[in-house]
Design a protein around this motif. Structure first.
Motif, short mmCIF file in Angstrom:
data_model
loop_
_atom_site.label_atom_id
_atom_site.label_comp_id
_atom_site.label_asym_id
_atom_site.label_seq_id
_atom_site.Cartn_x
_atom_site.Cartn_y
_atom_site.Cartn_z
N TYR A 47 63.09 28.25 56.05
CA TYR A 47 64.41 27.88 56.58
C TYR A 47 65.40 27.96 55.26
CZ TYR A 47 62.60 23.73 53.94
OH TYR A 47 62.22 22.72 52.90
N GLU A 48 66.72 27.96 55.54
CA GLU A 48 67.62 28.32 54.56
C GLU A 48 67.71 26.89 53.54
OE1 GLU A 48 71.20 29.40 56.39
OE2 GLU A 48 70.55 31.34 56.96
N GLN A 49 67.87 27.03 52.33
CA GLN A 49 68.06 25.99 51.54
C GLN A 49 69.55 25.45 51.74
OE1 GLN A 49 66.92 26.83 47.53
NE2 GLN A 49 65.15 27.84 47.85
N GLU A 50 69.98 24.35 51.32
CA GLU A 50 71.09 23.68 51.35
C GLU A 50 72.25 24.46 50.63
OE1 GLU A 50 71.09 19.65 50.51
OE2 GLU A 50 69.34 19.31 51.49
N LYS A 51 72.09 25.03 49.50
CA LYS A 51 73.11 25.57 48.88
C LYS A 51 73.16 27.29 49.18
CE LYS A 51 74.34 22.01 45.63
NZ LYS A 51 74.56 21.48 44.45
N CYS A 52 74.19 27.80 49.41
CA CYS A 52 74.37 29.29 49.57
C CYS A 52 75.29 29.55 48.51
CB CYS A 52 74.81 29.84 50.98
SG CYS A 52 73.59 29.21 52.11
N LYS A 80 60.27 19.98 54.78
CA LYS A 80 61.45 19.81 55.40
C LYS A 80 61.30 18.65 56.57
CE LYS A 80 65.52 21.76 57.70
NZ LYS A 80 65.98 22.95 58.37
N ASP A 89 72.72 24.08 62.01
CA ASP A 89 72.35 23.38 60.93
C ASP A 89 71.97 24.38 59.61
OD1 ASP A 89 71.71 20.99 62.14
OD2 ASP A 89 69.77 21.52 62.74
N TRP A 90 72.21 25.88 60.08
CA TRP A 90 71.95 26.68 58.91
C TRP A 90 73.09 26.53 57.53
CZ3 TRP A 90 71.46 32.24 61.68
CH2 TRP A 90 70.49 32.17 62.60
N SER A 91 72.55 26.68 56.80
CA SER A 91 73.37 26.42 55.62
C SER A 91 74.40 27.66 55.43
CB SER A 91 72.74 26.42 54.04
OG SER A 91 71.77 25.47 54.35
N LYS A 94 77.28 26.98 57.60
CA LYS A 94 78.36 25.65 57.01
C LYS A 94 79.10 26.32 55.79
CE LYS A 94 75.11 22.28 58.28
NZ LYS A 94 74.07 21.20 57.76
#
Length: 166
Positions: A47-52, A80, A89-91, A94
Motif C-alpha cells: 500500500y502507498e505510504q501517507e506522504k507522496c 496497516k 484512500d490512495w495517498s 489525495k
C-alpha cells in the motif's frame, strides 16, 4: 574426560525485501507524483505510504531520478490497521489535483518500479493498465545508475506510452 555438549543455534535468516515505489505522471497537470510503498507483514499486500512527493513534469532528469530513488528507499514493512482500502484512500489521489478515483486513473499514467531480486540491484519499471489500448511496457535498469538515467528512462516510457491523451 567428559566432553560438554555444545548447543548450536542457527542464525535467524535475514529478512529479504524487494522494494518498490509507484510513479504517477500527468501531462494535463504537468506533475509527477512519487508514492513510496509499504508492505503489510501479515497479509503481504502493498500500500502507498501517507506522504507522496509531487514534482513538476518539467523538472530536470536528475531531479526526477533522485526523487524516485529517494522514495524507493523509503520502502518499509509496517502493519496497516484498516486493510487495503479503496482508491479514494490512495495517498497519490489525495496529492493529485483530481477529485475522483476514476478521473485520477484517466489523467495520470501509473508506473510501478520494483527491485528484481531481494538485493534490489536492478529495477523493473512497468506501466500499469494503459487504457484503452491495454499495452503495457516494461524496462529494466541498474539501481546504481545515475539519477538522470532513471529520470530519462521513466520519461521515455511515459512518452512512448500508447494511451489516449486528452
Amino acid at each position: 574426560m567428559k566432553i560438554r555438549s555444545i548447543s548450536f543455534t542457527p542464525p535467524e535468516p535475514k529478512l529479504k525485501v524487494i522494494k518498490s515505489v509507484t510513479v504517477y505522471i500527468s501531462e494535463k497537470h504537468s506533475e509527477i507524483i512519487v508514492a513510496p510503498i509499504s508492505k503489510e507483514p501479515k497479509d503481504s499486500y502493498h500500500y502507498e505510504q501517507e506522504k507522496c512527493e509531487v514534482i513538476d513534469l518539467k523538472s530536470s532528469l536528475k531531479t526526477i531520478g533522485e526523487t524516485i530513488k529517494r522514495n524507493f528507499n523509503k520502502f518499509n514493512i509496517k502493519e496497516k490497521k484498516d486493510g487495503m482500502g479503496k482508491i479514494s484512500d490512495w495517498s497519490a489521489l489525495k496529492a493529485s489535483r483530481e477529485k475522483s478515483g476514476r478521473r485520477f486513473l484517466e489523467k495520470y499514467s501509473r508506473f510501478y518500479i520494483t527491485g528484481i531480486t531481494d538485493k534490489n540491484n536492478s529495477l523493473r519499471i512497468e506501466s500499469v493498465k494503459n487504457l484503452p489500448i491495454q499495452i503495457e511496457l516494461t524496462s529494466t535498469i541498474s539501481a546504481h545508475c545515475e539519477p538522470s538515467e532513471l529520470g530519462n528512462r521513466i520519461l521515455k516510457m511515459f512518452r512512448s506510452d500508447i494511451v489516449e491523451r486528452k
